[in-house]
Design an enzyme around this catalytic site. Structure first.
Site, PDB file in Angstrom:
ATOM      1  N   GLU A  26       0.895  -1.162   0.000  1.00  0.00           N
ATOM      2  CA  GLU A  26       0.000   0.000   0.000  1.00  0.00           C
ATOM      3  C   GLU A  26       0.924   1.198   0.000  1.00  0.00           C
ATOM      4  OE1 GLU A  26      -1.124   3.049   0.733  1.00  0.00           O
ATOM      5  OE2 GLU A  26      -1.975   2.650   2.715  1.00  0.00           O
ATOM      6  N   GLU A  67       5.204  11.322  -1.955  1.00  0.00           N
ATOM      7  CA  GLU A  67       6.012  10.444  -1.099  1.00  0.00           C
ATOM      8  C   GLU A  67       6.902   9.532  -1.947  1.00  0.00           C
ATOM      9  OE1 GLU A  67       4.098   8.115   2.087  1.00  0.00           O
ATOM     10  OE2 GLU A  67       2.520   9.625   2.189  1.00  0.00           O
TER      11      GLU A  67
HETATM   12  C1  6LC Z   1       2.732   3.451   3.875  1.00  0.00           C
HETATM   13  C2  6LC Z   1       3.992   3.447   4.293  1.00  0.00           C
HETATM   14  C3  6LC Z   1       4.577   2.379   5.146  1.00  0.00           C
HETATM   15  O1  6LC Z   1       5.619   1.748   4.416  1.00  0.00           O
HETATM   16  C4  6LC Z   1       5.227   2.976   6.380  1.00  0.00           C
HETATM   17  O2  6LC Z   1       5.081   2.111   7.473  1.00  0.00           O
HETATM   18  C5  6LC Z   1       6.686   3.146   5.958  1.00  0.00           C
HETATM   19  O3  6LC Z   1       7.583   3.115   7.059  1.00  0.00           O
HETATM   20  C6  6LC Z   1       6.871   1.926   5.057  1.00  0.00           C
HETATM   21  N1  6LC Z   1       7.856   2.117   3.985  1.00  0.00           N
HETATM   22  C7  6LC Z   1       7.870   3.099   3.048  1.00  0.00           C
HETATM   23  N2  6LC Z   1       8.923   2.946   2.216  1.00  0.00           N
HETATM   24  C8  6LC Z   1       9.574   1.849   2.619  1.00  0.00           C
HETATM   25  C9  6LC Z   1      10.754   1.182   2.166  1.00  0.00           C
HETATM   26  N3  6LC Z   1      11.440   1.635   1.125  1.00  0.00           N
HETATM   27  N4  6LC Z   1      11.162   0.070   2.812  1.00  0.00           N
HETATM   28  C10 6LC Z   1      10.479  -0.379   3.901  1.00  0.00           C
HETATM   29  N5  6LC Z   1       9.378   0.203   4.390  1.00  0.00           N
HETATM   30  C11 6LC Z   1       8.910   1.307   3.761  1.00  0.00           C
HETATM   31  C12 6LC Z   1       2.333   4.591   3.030  1.00  0.00           C
HETATM   32  N6  6LC Z   1       0.988   4.564   2.788  1.00  0.00           N
HETATM   33  C13 6LC Z   1       0.290   5.636   2.506  1.00  0.00           C
HETATM   34  N7  6LC Z   1       0.894   6.760   2.240  1.00  0.00           N
HETATM   35  N8  6LC Z   1      -0.978   5.482   2.477  1.00  0.00           N
END
Ligand code: 6LC
Length: 417
Positions: A194, A203
């Site tokens: 997601e 983002e």
């Molecule tokens: C959801 C984001 C989630 O994904 C959040 O818990 C963030 O820490 C994790 N995340 C984002 N990018 C990475 C990555 N490269 N590696 C591991 N975890 C990651 C975003 N959802 C909405 N904006 N709705």
């Protein structure tokens, strides 16, 4: 005062350097490469500056320049702002918001449920699992052999506890770290995530998903979501306009209109996140302006994404701006199974993304039968990798007046830098 003004006029040009390559789109704009030394003669607007490169003059986008050859702020700070980004996902506020969003969370649950027999014995990756909700759905509603629940923020510690607490530790393995730095024993059959932000891409977590796809998805593996679309509609926004702009016309019987240019700058320069558009405020049927295929989309495609639109007004009203939202689709793995859709538009259950409103500088009266056509461009910020600018270009074609009144307007909205 006089001397200050004179100082300003006489000021010698300031030295800047190209942060990344820029190709001008018309003869007024100056093309340059990363590291080129430019002299800025005038900061014409917050976005476009008048500059000189080796004796040639033209407009340059301010966001592509930095001062000081080496120690620029982006090199001091992380252009991905990971500390701040993952820091915020280490607290409960955002997770509560996402988990409380029933349309979002139920869509993922439905996908797992509808495909449970196809998921049997499969290897799954849940990228950015947060509190692990999707991984837990997988373990509870299907029988995958393993789910790699990848989470970079410190929430991963708790996610591990939640997996245990719910008896799913035999199936779900929580891996704390950035997906980009992941090491797995094998490739995965399904990559679920997601990743969608405001206006779909904000983002740019999608980049992490694409990199993980290229590295870890086996040939013929499945992407969930499988495709995504950004939708736009011209709209009215009477109450927002009244609250932020018309307000200054007669507060307490006084004329405060000299503040209106300031109001426009302060309230209408950036898009309004968290707008809820009433279906009644849509002036026409919406139009999908951008479609992304999660199997073929490349990281480099994210730099500039273009779309087109043509709207036919279904009613007369004030054209205050454009509202955008997105939809994602999850393909079915079962023969004859139905696609699951998560639609964040005004005719679906509201989600935590709500909609995004782009206000024009001034409203335009439109009549039923008029049309609005134009383009949308999402340009990723060359420095701040989680940010982008949305540029809308449009003209209103009146159905009653001649065809000579269709002036092309353009407005760029930074989100956020
Ligand atoms: C959801 C984001 C989630 O994904 C959040 O818990 C963030 O820490 C994790 N995340 C984002 N990018 C990475 C990555 N490269 N590696 C591991 N975890 C990651 C975003 N959802 C909405 N904006 N709705």
């Amino acid at each position: 005062m006089q001397t200050e003004k004179e100082d300003e006029d006489d000021a010698s040009p300031e030295e800047f350097f190209g942060l990344s390559d820029f190709t001008g789109s018309d003869s007024d704009q100056l093309s340059f490469s990363t590291g080129d030394r430019l002299l800025v003669h005038a900061r014409t607007s917050s976005e476009w500056w008048w500059a000189e490169l080796q004796g040639v003059f033209g407009y340059v986008p301010a966001s592509f320049l930095h001062q000081g050859a080496e120690e620029d702020d982006a090199s001091l700070e992380d252009p991905w702002q990971d500390e701040e980004y993952f820091g915020s996902y280490g607290t409960l506020r955002l997770h509560l918001e996402m988990l409380s969003d029933r349309s979002r969370t139920e869509a993922y649950r439905q996908v797992i449920l509808n495909n449970s027999s196809s998921l049997r014995d499969k290897v799954l990756m849940d990228l950015g699992c947060g509190t692990g909700i999707i991984s837990l759905f997988c373990a509870r509603l299907a029988q995958p052999s393993v789910v790699y629940a990848v989470e970079a923020s410190s929430m991963a510690d708790y996610t591990r506890q939640l997996v245990k607490q719910n008896g799913c530790e035999a199936v779900v393995t929580v891996l704390q770290g950035r997906a980009e730095e992941l090491d797995l024993p094998d490739k995965v059959d399904v990559l679920v995530s997601e990743w969608m932000g405001n206006c779909l891409l904000f983002e740019f977590m999608v980049e992490s998903v694409l990199l993980a796809r290229d590295r870890w998805l086996r040939e013929g593996g499945v992407m969930w979501p499988s495709s995504a679309a950004l939708t736009l509609v011209p709209c009215q926004a009477h109450s927002y306009y009244a609250e932020k702009m018309a307000f200054w016309e007669r507060p307490y019987g006084l004329d405060f209109t000299p503040l209106q240019p300031l109001a426009q700058q302060e309230f209408f320069t950036k898009p309004k996140f968290s707008h809820i558009i009433q279906p009644d405020d849509c002036l026409s049927a919406p139009c999908d302006v951008i479609s992304l295929d999660m199997y073929t989309l490349q990281v480099k495609d994210l730099e500039e994404i273009k779309g087109q639109f043509q709207f036919h007004m279904e009613k007369s009203g004030s054209f205050h701006g454009f509202t955008a939202w997105f939809t994602v689709h999850f393909e079915s793995l079962e023969t004859g199974g139905a696609t699951v859709e998560l639609n964040t538009g005004p005719n679906s259950e509201p989600t935590h993304w709500k909609q995004t409103l782009f206000m024009l500088d001034r409203p335009v009266s439109v009549r039923a039968g008029d049309s609005i056509s134009g383009t949308i461009l999402l340009s990723r910020n060359p420095v701040w990798r989680r940010h982008m600018t949305v540029t809308l270009q449009w003209s209103v074609n009146s159905s009653t007046e001649g065809t000579d009144n269709c002036q092309v307007e353009t407005k760029s909205f930074p989100m956020w830098r």
